[in-house]
Design a protein around this motif. Structure first.
Motif, PDB file in Angstrom:
ATOM      1  N   ASN A   1     -24.614 -28.261 -24.260  1.00  0.00           N
ATOM      2  CA  ASN A   1     -24.256 -28.930 -22.854  1.00  0.00           C
ATOM      3  C   ASN A   1     -25.188 -28.200 -21.353  1.00  0.00           C
ATOM      4  O   ASN A   1     -25.118 -27.569 -21.297  1.00  0.00           O
ATOM      5  CB  ASN A   1     -22.755 -29.355 -22.150  1.00  0.00           C
ATOM      6  CG  ASN A   1     -22.009 -29.221 -23.430  1.00  0.00           C
ATOM      7  OD1 ASN A   1     -22.113 -30.321 -24.202  1.00  0.00           O
ATOM      8  ND2 ASN A   1     -21.192 -28.719 -23.637  1.00  0.00           N
ATOM      9  N   ILE A   2     -25.710 -29.112 -20.568  1.00  0.00           N
ATOM     10  CA  ILE A   2     -26.210 -29.053 -19.264  1.00  0.00           C
ATOM     11  C   ILE A   2     -25.733 -29.939 -18.297  1.00  0.00           C
ATOM     12  O   ILE A   2     -25.860 -31.360 -18.325  1.00  0.00           O
ATOM     13  CB  ILE A   2     -28.061 -29.428 -19.676  1.00  0.00           C
ATOM     14  CG1 ILE A   2     -28.460 -28.545 -21.073  1.00  0.00           C
ATOM     15  CG2 ILE A   2     -28.846 -29.269 -17.909  1.00  0.00           C
ATOM     16  CD1 ILE A   2     -27.790 -27.138 -20.403  1.00  0.00           C
ATOM     17  N   ASN A   3     -25.594 -30.015 -16.761  1.00  0.00           N
ATOM     18  CA  ASN A   3     -25.009 -30.057 -16.204  1.00  0.00           C
ATOM     19  C   ASN A   3     -26.459 -29.901 -14.889  1.00  0.00           C
ATOM     20  O   ASN A   3     -27.168 -29.387 -15.060  1.00  0.00           O
ATOM     21  CB  ASN A   3     -24.015 -28.896 -14.949  1.00  0.00           C
ATOM     22  CG  ASN A   3     -22.763 -28.744 -16.055  1.00  0.00           C
ATOM     23  OD1 ASN A   3     -22.497 -29.769 -16.629  1.00  0.00           O
ATOM     24  ND2 ASN A   3     -22.149 -27.553 -16.190  1.00  0.00           N
ATOM     25  N   ILE A   4     -26.339 -31.332 -14.440  1.00  0.00           N
ATOM     26  CA  ILE A   4     -27.634 -31.418 -13.653  1.00  0.00           C
ATOM     27  C   ILE A   4     -26.802 -31.548 -12.406  1.00  0.00           C
ATOM     28  O   ILE A   4     -26.026 -32.407 -12.303  1.00  0.00           O
ATOM     29  CB  ILE A   4     -28.186 -33.025 -14.718  1.00  0.00           C
ATOM     30  CG1 ILE A   4     -28.258 -33.399 -15.753  1.00  0.00           C
ATOM     31  CG2 ILE A   4     -28.964 -34.060 -12.747  1.00  0.00           C
ATOM     32  CD1 ILE A   4     -28.810 -34.507 -16.189  1.00  0.00           C
ATOM     33  N   PRO A   5     -27.518 -31.278 -11.344  1.00  0.00           N
ATOM     34  CA  PRO A   5     -27.523 -31.203 -10.168  1.00  0.00           C
ATOM     35  C   PRO A   5     -27.924 -32.797  -9.289  1.00  0.00           C
ATOM     36  O   PRO A   5     -28.624 -33.090  -9.448  1.00  0.00           O
ATOM     37  CB  PRO A   5     -28.052 -29.835  -9.653  1.00  0.00           C
ATOM     38  CG  PRO A   5     -29.348 -29.932 -10.286  1.00  0.00           C
ATOM     39  CD  PRO A   5     -28.720 -30.422 -11.646  1.00  0.00           C
ATOM     40  N   ASP A   6     -26.412 -32.404  -8.669  1.00  0.00           N
ATOM     41  CA  ASP A   6     -27.436 -33.911  -7.407  1.00  0.00           C
ATOM     42  C   ASP A   6     -28.089 -34.317  -6.703  1.00  0.00           C
ATOM     43  O   ASP A   6     -28.512 -32.764  -5.767  1.00  0.00           O
ATOM     44  CB  ASP A   6     -25.513 -33.723  -6.569  1.00  0.00           C
ATOM     45  CG  ASP A   6     -25.742 -34.880  -5.718  1.00  0.00           C
ATOM     46  OD1 ASP A   6     -26.492 -35.078  -4.900  1.00  0.00           O
ATOM     47  OD2 ASP A   6     -25.097 -35.701  -6.112  1.00  0.00           O
ATOM     48  N   ALA A   7     -28.584 -34.675  -6.600  1.00  0.00           N
ATOM     49  CA  ALA A   7     -29.937 -34.518  -6.238  1.00  0.00           C
ATOM     50  C   ALA A   7     -30.544 -35.035  -4.264  1.00  0.00           C
ATOM     51  O   ALA A   7     -31.400 -33.727  -3.788  1.00  0.00           O
ATOM     52  CB  ALA A   7     -30.488 -36.089  -6.454  1.00  0.00           C
TER      53      ALA A   7
ATOM     54  N   ILE B   1     -25.938 -33.477 -19.657  1.00  0.00           N
ATOM     55  CA  ILE B   1     -26.477 -34.196 -20.859  1.00  0.00           C
ATOM     56  C   ILE B   1     -26.375 -32.967 -22.244  1.00  0.00           C
ATOM     57  O   ILE B   1     -25.648 -31.532 -21.589  1.00  0.00           O
ATOM     58  CB  ILE B   1     -27.641 -33.927 -20.311  1.00  0.00           C
ATOM     59  CG1 ILE B   1     -29.037 -33.130 -20.234  1.00  0.00           C
ATOM     60  CG2 ILE B   1     -28.180 -35.859 -20.103  1.00  0.00           C
ATOM     61  CD1 ILE B   1     -30.097 -33.759 -19.735  1.00  0.00           C
ATOM     62  N   THR B   2     -26.461 -33.323 -23.330  1.00  0.00           N
ATOM     63  CA  THR B   2     -26.678 -32.802 -24.377  1.00  0.00           C
ATOM     64  C   THR B   2     -28.569 -32.466 -25.198  1.00  0.00           C
ATOM     65  O   THR B   2     -28.796 -33.413 -25.110  1.00  0.00           O
ATOM     66  CB  THR B   2     -25.503 -32.773 -24.950  1.00  0.00           C
ATOM     67  OG1 THR B   2     -26.038 -34.064 -26.052  1.00  0.00           O
ATOM     68  CG2 THR B   2     -24.059 -32.447 -24.620  1.00  0.00           C
TER      69      THR B   2
ATOM     70  N   CYS C   1     -36.280 -29.465 -24.305  1.00  0.00           N
ATOM     71  CA  CYS C   1     -36.148 -28.846 -23.320  1.00  0.00           C
ATOM     72  C   CYS C   1     -35.683 -29.659 -22.346  1.00  0.00           C
ATOM     73  O   CYS C   1     -36.396 -30.703 -21.975  1.00  0.00           O
ATOM     74  CB  CYS C   1     -37.570 -28.207 -22.569  1.00  0.00           C
ATOM     75  SG  CYS C   1     -38.114 -27.320 -21.599  1.00  0.00           S
ATOM     76  N   PHE C   2     -35.087 -29.366 -21.626  1.00  0.00           N
ATOM     77  CA  PHE C   2     -34.294 -30.104 -20.217  1.00  0.00           C
ATOM     78  C   PHE C   2     -35.239 -29.793 -19.103  1.00  0.00           C
ATOM     79  O   PHE C   2     -35.328 -28.370 -18.413  1.00  0.00           O
ATOM     80  CB  PHE C   2     -33.260 -30.429 -19.804  1.00  0.00           C
ATOM     81  CG  PHE C   2     -32.779 -31.185 -18.544  1.00  0.00           C
ATOM     82  CD1 PHE C   2     -33.211 -32.201 -18.313  1.00  0.00           C
ATOM     83  CD2 PHE C   2     -32.484 -30.060 -17.400  1.00  0.00           C
ATOM     84  CE1 PHE C   2     -33.056 -32.991 -17.031  1.00  0.00           C
ATOM     85  CE2 PHE C   2     -32.066 -31.256 -16.528  1.00  0.00           C
ATOM     86  CZ  PHE C   2     -31.994 -32.463 -15.872  1.00  0.00           C
ATOM     87  N   SER C   3     -36.586 -30.559 -18.405  1.00  0.00           N
ATOM     88  CA  SER C   3     -36.980 -30.349 -17.242  1.00  0.00           C
ATOM     89  C   SER C   3     -36.856 -30.577 -16.139  1.00  0.00           C
ATOM     90  O   SER C   3     -36.725 -31.983 -15.564  1.00  0.00           O
ATOM     91  CB  SER C   3     -39.259 -30.046 -17.741  1.00  0.00           C
ATOM     92  OG  SER C   3     -39.297 -29.534 -18.757  1.00  0.00           O
TER      93      SER C   3
ATOM     94  N   VAL D   1     -36.723 -34.950 -17.170  1.00  0.00           N
ATOM     95  CA  VAL D   1     -37.677 -34.703 -18.356  1.00  0.00           C
ATOM     96  C   VAL D   1     -37.129 -33.962 -19.450  1.00  0.00           C
ATOM     97  O   VAL D   1     -36.197 -33.431 -19.610  1.00  0.00           O
ATOM     98  CB  VAL D   1     -39.276 -34.876 -17.928  1.00  0.00           C
ATOM     99  CG1 VAL D   1     -39.713 -35.093 -19.507  1.00  0.00           C
ATOM    100  CG2 VAL D   1     -39.679 -35.826 -17.063  1.00  0.00           C
ATOM    101  N   LEU D   2     -36.889 -34.603 -20.888  1.00  0.00           N
ATOM    102  CA  LEU D   2     -36.371 -33.967 -22.169  1.00  0.00           C
ATOM    103  C   LEU D   2     -37.971 -33.921 -23.152  1.00  0.00           C
ATOM    104  O   LEU D   2     -38.051 -35.684 -22.618  1.00  0.00           O
ATOM    105  CB  LEU D   2     -35.045 -34.826 -22.720  1.00  0.00           C
ATOM    106  CG  LEU D   2     -33.668 -34.503 -22.062  1.00  0.00           C
ATOM    107  CD1 LEU D   2     -33.189 -35.664 -23.291  1.00  0.00           C
ATOM    108  CD2 LEU D   2     -33.125 -33.320 -22.533  1.00  0.00           C
ATOM    109  N   THR D   3     -37.928 -33.187 -23.425  1.00  0.00           N
ATOM    110  CA  THR D   3     -39.679 -33.147 -23.942  1.00  0.00           C
ATOM    111  C   THR D   3     -39.110 -32.278 -25.284  1.00  0.00           C
ATOM    112  O   THR D   3     -37.984 -32.172 -25.460  1.00  0.00           O
ATOM    113  CB  THR D   3     -40.150 -32.939 -23.613  1.00  0.00           C
ATOM    114  OG1 THR D   3     -40.301 -31.117 -22.457  1.00  0.00           O
ATOM    115  CG2 THR D   3     -41.053 -33.520 -22.415  1.00  0.00           C
ATOM    116  N   GLN D   4     -39.691 -32.206 -25.963  1.00  0.00           N
ATOM    117  CA  GLN D   4     -39.876 -30.824 -27.683  1.00  0.00           C
ATOM    118  C   GLN D   4     -40.275 -29.559 -27.079  1.00  0.00           C
ATOM    119  O   GLN D   4     -39.304 -29.172 -27.311  1.00  0.00           O
ATOM    120  CB  GLN D   4     -40.465 -31.388 -28.755  1.00  0.00           C
ATOM    121  CG  GLN D   4     -40.169 -32.870 -29.207  1.00  0.00           C
ATOM    122  CD  GLN D   4     -38.679 -32.563 -29.134  1.00  0.00           C
ATOM    123  OE1 GLN D   4     -37.847 -31.616 -30.523  1.00  0.00           O
ATOM    124  NE2 GLN D   4     -37.193 -33.403 -28.821  1.00  0.00           N
TER     125      GLN D   4
END
Length: 296
Positions: free
Chosen positions: A184-190, A200-201, A206-208, A243-246
């Motif tokens: 699980n990844i917490n996305i910070p407020d912009a 997101i999970t 990779c989450f960039s 961005v989500l990538t492999q």
């Protein structure tokens, strides 16, 4: 079992199952230090530092440098030059490496500096690379992510199937198996420090993240983000891109590249990028407007 160390100007955290032992994490950090030494443009004697110091002359580099440069050049083409790894003279002009910057660059200063910024002047001939005199490459948008990918390759070769690597909170790579199917990844407020409004999970992804909340200049009460549109020479109004990538290298490059694109060109540019690369994204503008794929 986890360790955190300072590398690539950020805190690098590696977390593995305890059964693999601390020595494997130590080997990962040894690999990271080697990559930092050999590829980081800020490190004297690295491949990219040699290219910069010998601008105007051919410099021999390895195959990995060539592959990176070829991808970076394609991304620059797709953004029509708003993303450009030769933007270091612009970054210096705006004062991102100064203690104090009291004035916005003049149009004359920008015009003189923009002449030095041109990804098309990164010439490749076999394993030799040359840039024009006065040019300077900056590796900040991709080198720590390249290092993350190399650590992932190493861990897989050691039989690791469950791990997470967090490079500064902006590059988070997950390895997953059936026992631990996701992270699980917490996305910070912009816009607000310390707030994490969404999650997101990720699984073997990779989450960039690129954002200006924690990295900007304030000149005469106006905030300017640290990521520039290299075609205009000005900081862009984008606030955050995810961005989500492999793999991490592509993720970091695309998150920065999408950040640099003018908002009126964003949708068209993303369509072009998706013809070449497999990724998911979101992008938040200064006014709070958001465009994204459904997974965000």
């Amino acid at each position: 079992m986890a360790q955190t160390r300072k590398l690539f100007h950020c805190h690098f955290k590696i977390k593995l199952p305890v059964c693999f032992g601390e020595s494997l994490i130590d080997q990962c950090f040894e690999l990271l230090e080697k990559i930092d030494t050999n590829y980081n443009s800020y490190q004297p004697g690295s491949y990219f530092d040699n290219i910069n110091r010998q601008a105007g002359n051919w410099v021999r580099v390895d195959d990995q440098c060539i592959r990176m440069l070829q991808t970076l050049r394609l991304v620059s083409e797709l953004t029509q030059g708003s993303y450009d790894i030769t933007c270091m003279p612009l970054i210096r002009l705006w004062g991102f490496y100064s203690q104090v910057n009291e004035d916005v660059p003049t149009l004359s200063e920008l015009q003189k500096t923009l002449v030095k910024v041109n990804y098309r002047s990164v010439f490749i001939n076999g394993n030799d690379v040359r840039i024009n005199p006065g040019q300077e490459i900056i590796t900040g948008s991709f080198i720590k992510a390249f290092a993350v990918d190399k650590v992932v390759e190493f861990l897989k070769a050691q039989g690791v199937t469950d791990a997470i690597i967090n490079a500064g909170g902006s590059t988070i790579m997950a390895l997953n198996d059936e026992v631990h199917p996701h992270w699980n990844i917490n996305i910070p407020d912009a816009f607000v420090h310390g707030q994490y409004p969404s999650r997101i999970t990720i699984s073997n992804q990779c989450f960039s993240l690129s954002g200006r909340l924690n990295n900007h200049l304030v000149i005469k009460d106006k905030t300017y983000g640290h990521i520039l549109n290299s075609r205009t020479g000005f900081p862009v109004s984008t606030v955050q891109v995810g961005v989500l990538t492999q793999n991490a290298f592509l993720g970091d490059v695309l998150s920065t590249a999408l950040f640099t694109v003018d908002k009126n060109e964003a949708v068209h540019t993303i369509k072009k990028m998706k013809q070449h690369f497999d990724f998911n994204y979101f992008r938040i503008e200064e006014d709070g407007n958001k465009i994204s794929d459904t997974c965000f």
